[in-house]
Design an enzyme around this catalytic site. Sequence first.
Site, mmCIF file in Angstrom:
data_model
loop_
_atom_site.group_PDB
_atom_site.id
_atom_site.type_symbol
_atom_site.label_atom_id
_atom_site.label_comp_id
_atom_site.label_asym_id
_atom_site.label_seq_id
_atom_site.Cartn_x
_atom_site.Cartn_y
_atom_site.Cartn_z
ATOM 1 N N ASP A 9 0.829 -1.219 0.000
ATOM 2 C CA ASP A 9 0.000 0.000 0.000
ATOM 3 C C ASP A 9 0.857 1.260 0.000
ATOM 4 O O ASP A 9 0.505 2.278 -0.597
ATOM 5 C CB ASP A 9 -0.866 0.076 1.275
ATOM 6 C CG ASP A 9 -1.929 -0.994 1.337
ATOM 7 O OD1 ASP A 9 -2.123 -1.718 0.346
ATOM 8 O OD2 ASP A 9 -2.571 -1.101 2.407
ATOM 9 N N HIS A 10 1.985 1.162 0.726
ATOM 10 C CA HIS A 10 2.806 2.364 0.935
ATOM 11 C C HIS A 10 3.465 2.830 -0.358
ATOM 12 O O HIS A 10 3.784 4.006 -0.508
ATOM 13 C CB HIS A 10 3.842 2.091 2.025
ATOM 14 C CG HIS A 10 3.195 1.544 3.268
ATOM 15 N ND1 HIS A 10 2.529 2.331 4.154
ATOM 16 C CD2 HIS A 10 3.039 0.271 3.703
ATOM 17 C CE1 HIS A 10 2.020 1.567 5.117
ATOM 18 N NE2 HIS A 10 2.318 0.308 4.847
ATOM 19 N N GLU A 70 -6.936 -6.940 1.899
ATOM 20 C CA GLU A 70 -7.474 -6.400 3.158
ATOM 21 C C GLU A 70 -8.655 -5.518 2.817
ATOM 22 O O GLU A 70 -8.580 -4.735 1.861
ATOM 23 C CB GLU A 70 -6.408 -5.500 3.785
ATOM 24 C CG GLU A 70 -5.728 -6.040 4.973
ATOM 25 C CD GLU A 70 -4.777 -4.995 5.515
ATOM 26 O OE1 GLU A 70 -5.186 -3.866 5.791
ATOM 27 O OE2 GLU A 70 -3.599 -5.332 5.630
ATOM 28 N N THR A 100 -3.935 4.816 9.608
ATOM 29 C CA THR A 100 -3.762 3.411 9.263
ATOM 30 C C THR A 100 -4.766 2.635 10.117
ATOM 31 O O THR A 100 -5.416 3.228 10.984
ATOM 32 C CB THR A 100 -2.309 2.938 9.518
ATOM 33 O OG1 THR A 100 -2.205 1.550 9.167
ATOM 34 C CG2 THR A 100 -1.890 3.123 10.969
ATOM 35 N N GLY A 192 2.833 -2.772 12.446
ATOM 36 C CA GLY A 192 3.872 -2.090 13.213
ATOM 37 C C GLY A 192 5.166 -2.880 13.341
ATOM 38 O O GLY A 192 6.117 -2.408 13.956
ATOM 39 N N GLY A 213 4.441 -4.076 6.197
ATOM 40 C CA GLY A 213 4.438 -3.095 5.116
ATOM 41 C C GLY A 213 5.388 -1.946 5.347
ATOM 42 O O GLY A 213 6.475 -1.885 4.773
HETATM 43 N N1 PXP Z 1 -2.005 -6.015 8.841
HETATM 44 C C1 PXP Z 1 -3.058 -5.190 8.714
HETATM 45 C C2 PXP Z 1 -4.420 -5.758 8.954
HETATM 46 C C3 PXP Z 1 -2.902 -3.837 8.348
HETATM 47 O O1 PXP Z 1 -3.967 -3.039 8.226
HETATM 48 C C4 PXP Z 1 -1.602 -3.367 8.075
HETATM 49 C C5 PXP Z 1 -1.393 -1.945 7.637
HETATM 50 O O2 PXP Z 1 -1.878 -1.741 6.380
HETATM 51 C C6 PXP Z 1 -0.529 -4.264 8.214
HETATM 52 C C7 PXP Z 1 -0.749 -5.575 8.623
HETATM 53 C C8 PXP Z 1 0.879 -3.849 7.966
HETATM 54 O O3 PXP Z 1 1.232 -2.907 8.936
HETATM 55 P P1 PXP Z 1 2.594 -2.101 8.782
HETATM 56 O O4 PXP Z 1 2.465 -1.267 7.549
HETATM 57 O O5 PXP Z 1 2.652 -1.296 10.036
HETATM 58 O O6 PXP Z 1 3.679 -3.120 8.676
#
Ligand code: PXP
Length: 243
Positions: A9-10, A70, A100, A192, A213
């Site tokens: 997504d990022h 997701e 987020t 996270g 992510g």
């Molecule tokens: N799992 C879910 C359900 C999320 O919504 C996210 C963020 O999009 C992530 C995992 C990944 O989180 P991060 O970007 O903090 O690694």
Amino acid sequence: MTKLAINVDHVATIRQARGISEPDPVSAAAICELAGASGIVIHLREDRRHIQDRDVFLLRQTIKTKLNLEMGANKEIVKIALNVKPDLITLVPEKRQELTTEGGLDVLSQKKKIAKVIEKMTAASIPVSIFADPDPDQLTAAYDVGATFVELHTGKYCDVIGENNRQHEFQLLQEAAEAAAQMGLRVCAGHGLNYQNTVPIAAIDTIEELSIGHAIIARAVFVGLDQAVREMLALIRQADSTM
Ligand code: PXP
């Protein structure tokens, strides 16, 4: 080995900041797979702030591993999921104002609604994961409504200040993973996780996949995406060897 699914997504967020066509999350997904990722995660949000419909349809065609979509339990997105047929969907709570996803899905208070979405996905042979806080009641509710997986929300463990508090959050995750596995749910975890805090989570033997992510895409800015993925995989491998 604990698997690594990467949320791209990022990459789309950077693209959308300019409103042009690069960087492309479809290209990012290919690099992640070549570096050893076991799956690609994307969140198609109602407001389309990062991932666009075009990304979902293209990634469905190009991903060689597993596409995890997701999504909120929203009518329009459910329709798209049924059309695209990801390998897995992960139901998450979705609020327009949040930066987020802020917490696990409250399945307990909306069992009927979630069960209905799962019924539709099951009829289309799409397994469902529920993003859940490490709360035994929510895990039981996830099992009751027919989820195949739960993804344990690691956000609190990652954000908490102080070693004792961190240890407490870790213990909750460890117990929740065990309880979910005992119920017959398959267990994933994420949110996270970064290069400093992933090893203990990856070492929990009931957790089969991590969804990461931000930390990987952030590191990729400096070292490149291929290396950022490989460095995270090396940490996971290190955790597995201690199990
Ligand atoms: N799992 C879910 C359900 C999320 O919504 C996210 C963020 O999009 C992530 C995992 C990944 O989180 P991060 O970007 O903090 O690694």
